[in-house]
Design a protein around this motif. Structure first.
Motif, PDB file in Angstrom:
ATOM      1  N   LEU A   1       0.824  -1.213   0.000  1.00  0.00           N
ATOM      2  CA  LEU A   1       0.000   0.000   0.000  1.00  0.00           C
ATOM      3  C   LEU A   1       0.857   1.261   0.000  1.00  0.00           C
ATOM      4  CD1 LEU A   1      -2.678  -1.319   2.471  1.00  0.00           C
ATOM      5  CD2 LEU A   1      -3.081  -0.740   0.064  1.00  0.00           C
ATOM      6  N   LEU A   2       1.970   1.221   0.712  1.00  0.00           N
ATOM      7  CA  LEU A   2       2.885   2.371   0.729  1.00  0.00           C
ATOM      8  C   LEU A   2       3.499   2.616  -0.644  1.00  0.00           C
ATOM      9  CD1 LEU A   2       4.665   1.896   4.170  1.00  0.00           C
ATOM     10  CD2 LEU A   2       3.237   3.843   3.486  1.00  0.00           C
ATOM     11  N   GLY A   3       3.515   1.602  -1.474  1.00  0.00           N
ATOM     12  CA  GLY A   3       4.057   1.752  -2.821  1.00  0.00           C
ATOM     13  C   GLY A   3       3.011   2.070  -3.872  1.00  0.00           C
ATOM     14  N   ASP A   4       1.751   2.210  -3.447  1.00  0.00           N
ATOM     15  CA  ASP A   4       0.649   2.447  -4.382  1.00  0.00           C
ATOM     16  C   ASP A   4       0.416   3.951  -4.533  1.00  0.00           C
ATOM     17  OD1 ASP A   4      -1.751   2.638  -5.771  1.00  0.00           O
ATOM     18  OD2 ASP A   4      -2.641   0.912  -4.755  1.00  0.00           O
ATOM     19  N   ALA A   5       0.837   4.493  -5.667  1.00  0.00           N
ATOM     20  CA  ALA A   5       0.717   5.942  -5.898  1.00  0.00           C
ATOM     21  C   ALA A   5      -0.729   6.394  -6.067  1.00  0.00           C
ATOM     22  CB  ALA A   5       1.535   6.343  -7.123  1.00  0.00           C
ATOM     23  N   GLY A   6      -1.646   5.458  -6.228  1.00  0.00           N
ATOM     24  CA  GLY A   6      -3.042   5.826  -6.442  1.00  0.00           C
ATOM     25  C   GLY A   6      -3.774   6.225  -5.185  1.00  0.00           C
ATOM     26  N   ILE A   7      -3.197   5.887  -4.015  1.00  0.00           N
ATOM     27  CA  ILE A   7      -3.855   6.199  -2.752  1.00  0.00           C
ATOM     28  C   ILE A   7      -3.018   7.220  -1.978  1.00  0.00           C
ATOM     29  CG2 ILE A   7      -4.878   3.898  -2.685  1.00  0.00           C
ATOM     30  CD1 ILE A   7      -2.869   3.262  -0.375  1.00  0.00           C
ATOM     31  N   VAL A   8      -3.488   7.561  -0.792  1.00  0.00           N
ATOM     32  CA  VAL A   8      -2.710   8.416   0.106  1.00  0.00           C
ATOM     33  C   VAL A   8      -1.737   7.505   0.858  1.00  0.00           C
ATOM     34  CG1 VAL A   8      -2.811   9.931   2.119  1.00  0.00           C
ATOM     35  CG2 VAL A   8      -4.563  10.093   0.339  1.00  0.00           C
ATOM     36  N   ARG A   9      -0.458   7.716   0.632  1.00  0.00           N
ATOM     37  CA  ARG A   9       0.543   6.805   1.202  1.00  0.00           C
ATOM     38  C   ARG A   9       1.031   7.325   2.556  1.00  0.00           C
ATOM     39  NH1 ARG A   9       4.316   5.931  -4.029  1.00  0.00           N
ATOM     40  NH2 ARG A   9       3.904   8.162  -4.237  1.00  0.00           N
ATOM     41  N   ASN A  10       0.216   7.090   3.549  1.00  0.00           N
ATOM     42  CA  ASN A  10       0.520   7.506   4.916  1.00  0.00           C
ATOM     43  C   ASN A  10       0.519   6.248   5.779  1.00  0.00           C
ATOM     44  OD1 ASN A  10      -0.295   8.192   7.752  1.00  0.00           O
ATOM     45  ND2 ASN A  10      -0.155  10.288   6.977  1.00  0.00           N
ATOM     46  N   LYS A  11       1.680   5.889   6.303  1.00  0.00           N
ATOM     47  CA  LYS A  11       1.813   4.612   7.007  1.00  0.00           C
ATOM     48  C   LYS A  11       0.899   4.520   8.216  1.00  0.00           C
ATOM     49  CE  LYS A  11       5.422   1.308   8.282  1.00  0.00           C
ATOM     50  NZ  LYS A  11       6.889   1.092   8.319  1.00  0.00           N
ATOM     51  N   ALA A  12       0.785   5.593   8.978  1.00  0.00           N
ATOM     52  CA  ALA A  12      -0.065   5.578  10.169  1.00  0.00           C
ATOM     53  C   ALA A  12      -1.533   5.357   9.794  1.00  0.00           C
ATOM     54  CB  ALA A  12       0.090   6.870  10.952  1.00  0.00           C
ATOM     55  N   LYS A  13      -1.963   5.992   8.721  1.00  0.00           N
ATOM     56  CA  LYS A  13      -3.362   5.842   8.295  1.00  0.00           C
ATOM     57  C   LYS A  13      -3.608   4.457   7.705  1.00  0.00           C
ATOM     58  CE  LYS A  13      -4.076  10.788   7.496  1.00  0.00           C
ATOM     59  NZ  LYS A  13      -4.365  11.858   6.499  1.00  0.00           N
ATOM     60  N   ILE A  14      -2.623   3.916   6.993  1.00  0.00           N
ATOM     61  CA  ILE A  14      -2.759   2.561   6.451  1.00  0.00           C
ATOM     62  C   ILE A  14      -2.862   1.550   7.591  1.00  0.00           C
ATOM     63  CG2 ILE A  14      -1.530   0.734   5.192  1.00  0.00           C
ATOM     64  CD1 ILE A  14      -0.429   3.010   3.361  1.00  0.00           C
ATOM     65  N   ARG A  15      -1.993   1.694   8.573  1.00  0.00           N
ATOM     66  CA  ARG A  15      -2.050   0.776   9.727  1.00  0.00           C
ATOM     67  C   ARG A  15      -3.369   0.958  10.492  1.00  0.00           C
ATOM     68  NH1 ARG A  15       2.020  -2.396  10.442  1.00  0.00           N
ATOM     69  NH2 ARG A  15       4.132  -1.902   9.718  1.00  0.00           N
ATOM     70  N   ALA A  16      -3.858   2.180  10.564  1.00  0.00           N
ATOM     71  CA  ALA A  16      -5.141   2.417  11.231  1.00  0.00           C
ATOM     72  C   ALA A  16      -6.270   1.702  10.504  1.00  0.00           C
ATOM     73  CB  ALA A  16      -5.424   3.911  11.311  1.00  0.00           C
ATOM     74  N   ALA A  17      -6.210   1.661   9.182  1.00  0.00           N
ATOM     75  CA  ALA A  17      -7.240   0.963   8.409  1.00  0.00           C
ATOM     76  C   ALA A  17      -7.267  -0.520   8.768  1.00  0.00           C
ATOM     77  CB  ALA A  17      -6.999   1.151   6.920  1.00  0.00           C
ATOM     78  N   VAL A  18      -6.082  -1.114   8.923  1.00  0.00           N
ATOM     79  CA  VAL A  18      -6.004  -2.527   9.294  1.00  0.00           C
ATOM     80  C   VAL A  18      -6.505  -2.725  10.725  1.00  0.00           C
ATOM     81  CG1 VAL A  18      -4.480  -4.516   9.542  1.00  0.00           C
ATOM     82  CG2 VAL A  18      -4.067  -2.859   7.701  1.00  0.00           C
ATOM     83  N   THR A  19      -6.070  -1.861  11.617  1.00  0.00           N
ATOM     84  CA  THR A  19      -6.535  -1.905  13.010  1.00  0.00           C
ATOM     85  C   THR A  19      -8.053  -1.795  13.070  1.00  0.00           C
ATOM     86  OG1 THR A  19      -4.486  -0.963  13.877  1.00  0.00           O
ATOM     87  CG2 THR A  19      -6.472  -0.668  15.215  1.00  0.00           C
ATOM     88  N   ASN A  20      -8.607  -0.860  12.311  1.00  0.00           N
ATOM     89  CA  ASN A  20     -10.046  -0.622  12.340  1.00  0.00           C
ATOM     90  C   ASN A  20     -10.832  -1.754  11.690  1.00  0.00           C
ATOM     91  OD1 ASN A  20      -9.469   1.728  13.661  1.00  0.00           O
ATOM     92  ND2 ASN A  20      -9.843   3.072  11.911  1.00  0.00           N
ATOM     93  N   ALA A  21     -10.224  -2.432  10.715  1.00  0.00           N
ATOM     94  CA  ALA A  21     -10.877  -3.595  10.126  1.00  0.00           C
ATOM     95  C   ALA A  21     -11.012  -4.699  11.172  1.00  0.00           C
ATOM     96  CB  ALA A  21     -10.084  -4.090   8.925  1.00  0.00           C
ATOM     97  N   ASN A  22      -9.957  -4.922  11.931  1.00  0.00           N
ATOM     98  CA  ASN A  22     -10.022  -5.915  13.004  1.00  0.00           C
ATOM     99  C   ASN A  22     -11.056  -5.523  14.056  1.00  0.00           C
ATOM    100  OD1 ASN A  22      -7.791  -8.189  12.967  1.00  0.00           O
ATOM    101  ND2 ASN A  22      -6.836  -6.386  12.074  1.00  0.00           N
TER     102      ASN A  22
END
Length: 203
Positions: A95-116
């Motif tokens: 996801l951090l390598g995907d230029a199509g999205i917002v590449r913010n590590k904290a927000k990406i990890r939050a998405a995974v946390t929130n999915a759980n």
């Protein structure tokens, strides 16, 4: 007297319909305003997607997120909570390598946390019902953008309750924006052609 378009009044389009300034020019934002924003979202998948995108929007314009939404959906398995909950460090790097999205590590990890947390919340009735349980007794009746709150007692309580359930990036301002987006409050300006169309609140 000329007024600041960010704090006023409605703009009547060529179609004769009144919209706020933010939804009156860009065709993408106009379409979103006319068809989606403020309409009730009562399913887990839809609520998880909105919650995730609102978190990514923090500090950015909503137009930026909306333009990237197709890429977000592709990158996050169409926001399927169970699939996102299974993401590991390899997926985070993808996801951090995907230029199509917002590449913010904290927000990406939050998405995974929130999915759980979303999956876990099924034991208490599910994310959608949980969020809707914070619907206020009344909704704002703004004439101008400046009169629309950015948070409320209910959004503060929702943010606190979600954090207790293991969610992150769910501050009271972000949660108020979520409540607006999914119809829990109606902050369409009085006189807008969309005011009252959610069926949740009278016009």
């Amino acid at each position: 007297m000329a007024s600041d378009p960010e704090s006023t009044a409605l703009v009547v389009g060529e179609d004769g319909l009144a919209r706020p300034a933010w939804a009156s020019v860009d065709p993408m934002l106009r379409e979103y305003y006319d068809t989606e924003w403020g309409m009730p979202v009562r399913d887990e998948h839809g609520m998880f997607e909105r919650l995730t995108l609102e978190a990514f929007q923090s500090g950015l314009s909503w137009a930026t997120i909306l333009r990237k939404r197709p890429a977000f959906r592709a990158a996050f398995d169409d926001f399927d909570p169970e699939k996102v909950a299974s993401y590991d460090d390899t997926d985070v790097e993808r996801l951090l390598g995907d230029a199509g999205i917002v590449r913010n590590k904290a927000k990406i990890r939050a998405a995974v946390t929130n999915a759980n947390a979303t999956v876990a919340l099924r034991a208490k009735g599910g994310l959608a019902d949980f969020v809707w349980s914070f619907q206020p007794a009344q909704t704002p009746r703004p004439h101008t953008i400046a009169e629309i709150p950015t948070q409320s007692d209910e959004s503060k309580a929702l943010a606190k309750a979600l954090r207790r359930e293991g969610f992150s990036f769910v501050g009271p301002t972000t949660m108020y924006a979520l409540m607006e987006a999914v119809g829990i409050v109606d902050t369409h300006l009085l006189g807008s052609h969309r005011r009252g169309t959610s069926g949740v609140w009278p016009s």
